[in-house]
Design a protein around this motif. Structure first.
Motif, mmCIF file in Angstrom:
data_model
loop_
_atom_site.group_PDB
_atom_site.id
_atom_site.type_symbol
_atom_site.label_atom_id
_atom_site.label_comp_id
_atom_site.label_asym_id
_atom_site.label_seq_id
_atom_site.Cartn_x
_atom_site.Cartn_y
_atom_site.Cartn_z
ATOM 1 N N GLU A 240 0.832 -1.204 0.000
ATOM 2 C CA GLU A 240 0.000 0.000 0.000
ATOM 3 C C GLU A 240 0.869 1.258 0.000
ATOM 4 O OE1 GLU A 240 -2.498 -0.391 3.359
ATOM 5 O OE2 GLU A 240 -3.849 -1.888 2.422
ATOM 6 N N ARG A 241 1.980 1.208 0.786
ATOM 7 C CA ARG A 241 2.884 2.362 0.794
ATOM 8 C C ARG A 241 3.504 2.578 -0.589
ATOM 9 N NH1 ARG A 241 8.360 1.521 3.759
ATOM 10 N NH2 ARG A 241 8.588 0.350 1.800
ATOM 11 N N ASP A 242 3.955 1.509 -1.215
ATOM 12 C CA ASP A 242 4.540 1.643 -2.555
ATOM 13 C C ASP A 242 3.508 2.150 -3.547
ATOM 14 O OD1 ASP A 242 6.862 0.698 -1.482
ATOM 15 O OD2 ASP A 242 6.582 -1.391 -2.172
ATOM 16 N N GLU A 243 2.278 1.648 -3.386
ATOM 17 C CA GLU A 243 1.229 2.112 -4.295
ATOM 18 C C GLU A 243 0.941 3.599 -4.069
ATOM 19 O OE1 GLU A 243 -3.412 0.993 -5.483
ATOM 20 O OE2 GLU A 243 -2.396 0.009 -3.786
ATOM 21 N N PHE A 244 0.884 4.011 -2.776
ATOM 22 C CA PHE A 244 0.636 5.419 -2.474
ATOM 23 C C PHE A 244 1.779 6.298 -2.985
ATOM 24 C CE2 PHE A 244 0.950 9.040 0.490
ATOM 25 C CZ PHE A 244 -0.292 9.625 0.261
ATOM 26 N N THR A 245 3.029 5.822 -2.806
ATOM 27 C CA THR A 245 4.184 6.573 -3.311
ATOM 28 C C THR A 245 4.141 6.696 -4.822
ATOM 29 O OG1 THR A 245 5.496 5.763 -1.436
ATOM 30 C CG2 THR A 245 6.699 6.672 -3.314
ATOM 31 N N ALA A 246 3.759 5.586 -5.467
ATOM 32 C CA ALA A 246 3.671 5.632 -6.924
ATOM 33 C C ALA A 246 2.584 6.607 -7.379
ATOM 34 C CB ALA A 246 3.388 4.227 -7.460
#
Length: 308
Positions: A240-246
């Motif tokens: 979820e963090r990687d998705e939010f960062t992306a």
């Protein structure tokens, strides 16, 4: 003379007929699945396979069946087996025995077992007594796990020992089959008996150890499940963090692109305005130059007229 000859012929025929009748009456034929022990006049003789002569009032026949007899011996509860490690075992075993088809064995079986109509009950009693003794003796030198896991060895040992015990009765073991081996419930252990008390203590100790092992395995399984859930949650949070960062990076790139595009549009508009102003200036310069040239031309023409 003729009458005398007929007399001797009839006499000879009568003797032969009488002899054949005696042979038919006195000769006993033996069935395939049976044998006879002939006693009385002369030495005891076993009639097996073919047949023999039996003279009434002088000989006595004792029939011996050669059929195979089976017996299910179920030892359970308070009558169960006690193994080497003092645990009780419920066992169901099937024996198949018969009288050995040998003269000595048939003679011995006839003396011990009696006539054919009494053999089944006698053999059953012998099998129950001898089989129980052999089973208890064999189980006493083997542990519960050995009896359960190595049934073939247990059965072979019982078969060999029982065969040795039954030879003195003229019997032989055809087959031995161990149908069931189960742990006897604790209710049948007598705490007043030393062996049962020790066996009960060992049984409860083993059950406690197994219960403890099962509890530890259950705890390990629960810990593994919780660890897996935690690792899954952490991985999900990382995703979820990687998705939010992306997504943030995408928004930033889009904003930068939009700002750059807007800046380029502003620069285009500004360039258009500058070009338009420069064009206007060029037009004004051209107009001023044209007007100046016209004024110059108008000034030159009158000077020429005056000089003329």
């Amino acid at each position: 003379m003729l009458i005398s000859n007929f007399y001797y012929e009839f006499l000879l025929l009568g003797l032969v007929s009488t002899l054949l009748l005696l042979l038919y009456v006195l000769y006993v034929r033996i069935p395939v699945d049976a044998a006879y022990l002939r006693t009385g006049l002369g030495k005891p003789k076993v009639l097996l396979g073919s047949g023999g002569f039996v003279i009434p009032f002088l000989h006595t026949l004792t029939p011996v069946s050669l059929q195979t007899y089976s017996l299910e011996l179920h030892l359970q509860g308070a009558n169960s087996l006690i193994t080497k490690d003092l645990l009780r075992v419920d066992a169901l075993i099937v024996f198949s025995v018969r009288v050995a088809a040998q003269p000595n064995s048939i003679q011995m079986a006839a003396r011990v077992l009696g006539e054919v109509n009494l053999q089944r009950g006698t053999i059953q009693s012998l099998l129950e007594a001898e089989g129980t003794a052999v089973l208890r003796g064999t189980a006493a030198v083997m542990s519960f796990n050995t009896v359960h896991q190595q049934r073939h060895d247990f059965t072979e040992t019982v078969n060999r020992r029982l065969n040795l015990q039954l030879q003195k009765y003229g019997l032989e073991v055809v087959s031995t089959a161990l149908m069931k081996v189960e742990q006897t419930p604790k209710d049948y252990y007598d705490p007043q008996q030393v062996l049962d008390a020790q066996g009960l203590m060992l049984l409860e100790k083993a059950q406690f150890a197994y219960a403890k092992q099962r509890q530890i395995q259950r705890w390990n399984a629960e810990s593994s499940a919780r660890r897996y859930e935690f690792e899954t949650a952490v991985q999900r949070m990382v995703w979820e963090r990687d998705e939010f960062t992306a997504r943030l990076q995408h928004i930033r790139f889009k904003a930068e692109a939009d700002a750059k595009a807007e800046q380029e549009l502003d620069e285009i508009h500004l360039a258009k305005e500058l070009a338009f102003e420069m064009a206007q200036r060029d037009v004004q310069l051209i107009r001023l130059q044209t007007e100046q040239e016209l004024m110059t031309a108008q000034t030159v023409v009158p000077l020429k007229l005056v000089s003329a």
